[in-house]
Enzyme design. Structure first.
Site, short mmCIF file in Angstrom:
data_model
loop_
_atom_site.label_atom_id
_atom_site.label_comp_id
_atom_site.label_asym_id
_atom_site.label_seq_id
_atom_site.Cartn_x
_atom_site.Cartn_y
_atom_site.Cartn_z
N GLU A 12 0.89 -1.14 0.00
CA GLU A 12 0.00 0.00 0.00
C GLU A 12 0.93 1.19 0.00
O GLU A 12 1.62 1.43 0.98
CB GLU A 12 -0.83 0.00 1.27
CG GLU A 12 -1.72 -1.21 1.39
CD GLU A 12 -2.35 -1.31 2.75
OE1 GLU A 12 -1.72 -0.96 3.75
OE2 GLU A 12 -3.49 -1.76 2.81
N CYS A 13 0.99 1.91 -1.07
CA CYS A 13 2.02 2.93 -1.17
C CYS A 13 1.43 4.25 -1.63
O CYS A 13 0.28 4.32 -2.04
CB CYS A 13 3.10 2.52 -2.17
SG CYS A 13 3.89 0.98 -1.73
#
Ligand code: AMP
Length: 478
Positions: A12-13
């Site tokens: 999750e960036c």
């Protein structure tokens, strides 16, 4: 086992990119990444262009720990174009070599890349690239894109990137930097978000609009699914190199992941979450003395629930902000301990009261189990749990960190069984229809709504081809 393990692709960036006319791109990138910190706290990095070359600065930890104005390292990053990335802590493998943006020297010159999402055909592509002689430096799926660009025989860097992207499947919001060009691309399904903003003298790309607000950029629009934008000194050009597939934006961005003050795909995240709380109250309202959010993720839905039900909202749980997300602890014992370190009961607001507890989601049940017993220890007479999303029954393969299906409590227990397991007097989830109504589709989830990716709640995966993950244990549509 190979260092490359798709189970660790739980990325999750956040991505950010800016092209401007003065030498402030590095500072704007630090600010943008700071606003996007919620999307990844494990590591952060930026690559900037100083007019001659692209240069990288990366480190573990938060943006503020790494990018401080007035340090020699930051001064060396001064430039008019930069890209940046925040990486999420995953179930283990924290290695410096995995910190993005990646910066490489290819046949045509330097190429930097930052990615939010998950490629589902990564294992197969990587194996074939390795057998053809590619030397991988990291254990990420993102690096595959670089090797595909390197091997392309097309003439321009943009054409090489396009050819590379034609070969990958899955979710990607990318920002890239070539010589003096900033590129933003969203996968054809538009699963992960990417927005475009305008500065007086340039453009900004960011995962969410909160990354535009902080640098004073005006929101222009979402980058569309399958769109590639190229920004340089001449302005911005847009193309659609991929065949149209129809959009499948991720509903979990609304439920949990995006920051409440962001607007994604035309919908305010805060307003959507509050409306989910209202739908929840309409569907499974129950009499109680107080509505208590599990902070911070349950707050907007709890406000909506309380407003709809006419029950006072109060802070019955106080969150310690000096701890990372509980979810990311590699072991169950670690997760249980961190829930305790993160939340504490506010006895004054719950003692002797019946409590409706609101959280955004239940994944393994670790948080709810602890919080319910915390409420009882604090003297709550009844504890009713209400969840502002449907049951999470399937893992995400497109960039949201979820455990395997057998760890998802709602995949093997119904609501009453989970209530008994977490010790709650009752438990309900918002329905699929309630969730879609909250997103503005008045008829609920039906074939007339624009499709979104809600595979975590429905098991309906938008990428139907047999990706490597699907063929290694988990089947489509499970
Ligand atoms: P669990 O404790 O395993 O049931 O996880 C649910 C809690 O984790 C909720 O409080 C959510 O706010 C949070 N959560 C849900 N999904 C995620 C995710 N993908 N990453 C981090 N936290 C999450």
């Amino acid at each position: 086992m190979s260092a490359f393990n798709e189970d660790q692709f739980n990325e999750e960036c956040a991505v950010f990119g800016v092209f401007t006319s003065d030498n402030s791109a590095h500072h704007l990138t630090a600010l943008g990444l700071h606003a996007l910190q919620h999307r990844g706290q494990e590591a952060t990095g930026m690559v900037s262009f100083n007019g001659t070359s692209l240069n990288a600065l990366r480190g573990f930890g938060h943006v503020g720990d790494n990018f401080n104005a007035d340090t020699a390292e930051m001064d060396a990053m001064a430039g008019h174009m930069a890209i940046g990335h925040n990486r999420y802590s995953t179930t283990g493998l924290s290695e410096y070599r995995n910190i993005q943006p990646f910066l490489t020297e290819l046949a045509f010159g330097q190429f930097a890349l930052a990615h939010n999402g998950n490629l589902i055909n990564a294992a197969r592509l990587r194996a074939s690239l390795v057998s053809a002689g590619s030397l991988f430096q990291s254990t990420t799926d993102t690096e595959i894109i670089i090797h595909l660009v390197a091997r392309s025989h097309r003439k321009t860097p943009i054409d090489r990137l396009t050819e590379a992207l034609m070969q990958i499947e899955g979710a990607y919001a990318l920002v890239c930097a070539f010589d003096n060009q900033l590129v933003g691309v969203r996968d054809p399904l538009g699963i992960r978000p990417l927005v475009l903003g305008k500065l007086e003298d340039g453009y900004v790309l960011a995962s969410e609009t909160c990354g535009l607000d902080i640098v004073g950029a005006e929101f222009v629009r979402d980058i569309e699914p399958g769109e590639m934008v190229v920004i340089d000194g001449e302005g911005i050009t847009s193309s659609r190199p991929f065949s149209e597939t129809g959009s499948r934006f991720c509903v979990f961005e609304y439920v949990y992941f995006a920051r409440p003050d962001s607007v994604v795909e035309g919908r305010g995240v805060y307003a959507t979450r509050k409306q989910i709380g209202k739908e929840l109250a309409k569907e499974s309202g129950i009499k109680a003395d107080v509505v208590v959010p599990v902070p911070d993720s349950g707050v907007p839905a709890a406000l909506g629930y309380a407003e709809e039900a006419g029950i006072p909202f109060d802070l019955g749980i106080i969150r310690n902000h000096y701890i990372g997300r509980t979810f990311i602890q590699p072991t169950q014992a670690g997760r249980t301990q961190s829930v305790r370190m993160k939340h504490n009961a506010n006895i004054a607001t719950v003692k002797g009261k019946s409590v409706i507890l609101i959280d955004d989601s239940i994944v393994r049940g670790t948080t709810s189990r602890k919080i319910v017993s915390m409420m009882r220890e604090a003297g709550a007479t009844q504890v009713h749990m209400r969840i502002a999303s449907p049951p999470t029954i399937s893992p995400c393969y497109y960039g949201v960190d979820t455990p395997d299906k057998d760890k998802l409590i709602a995949s093997y227990m119904n609501a009453d069984e989970i209530a008994a397991e977490i010790g709650a007097d009752s438990l309900s989830f918002v329905s699929d229809d309630g969730l879609y109504r909250a997103m503005g589709f008045t008829e609920g989830r039906n074939s007339s709504c624009p499709q979104m990716c809600d595979a975590c709640f429905s098991g309906d995966y938008p990428v139907k081809t047999a990706g490597d993950r699907f063929s290694s244990g988990v089947k489509n549509g499970e």
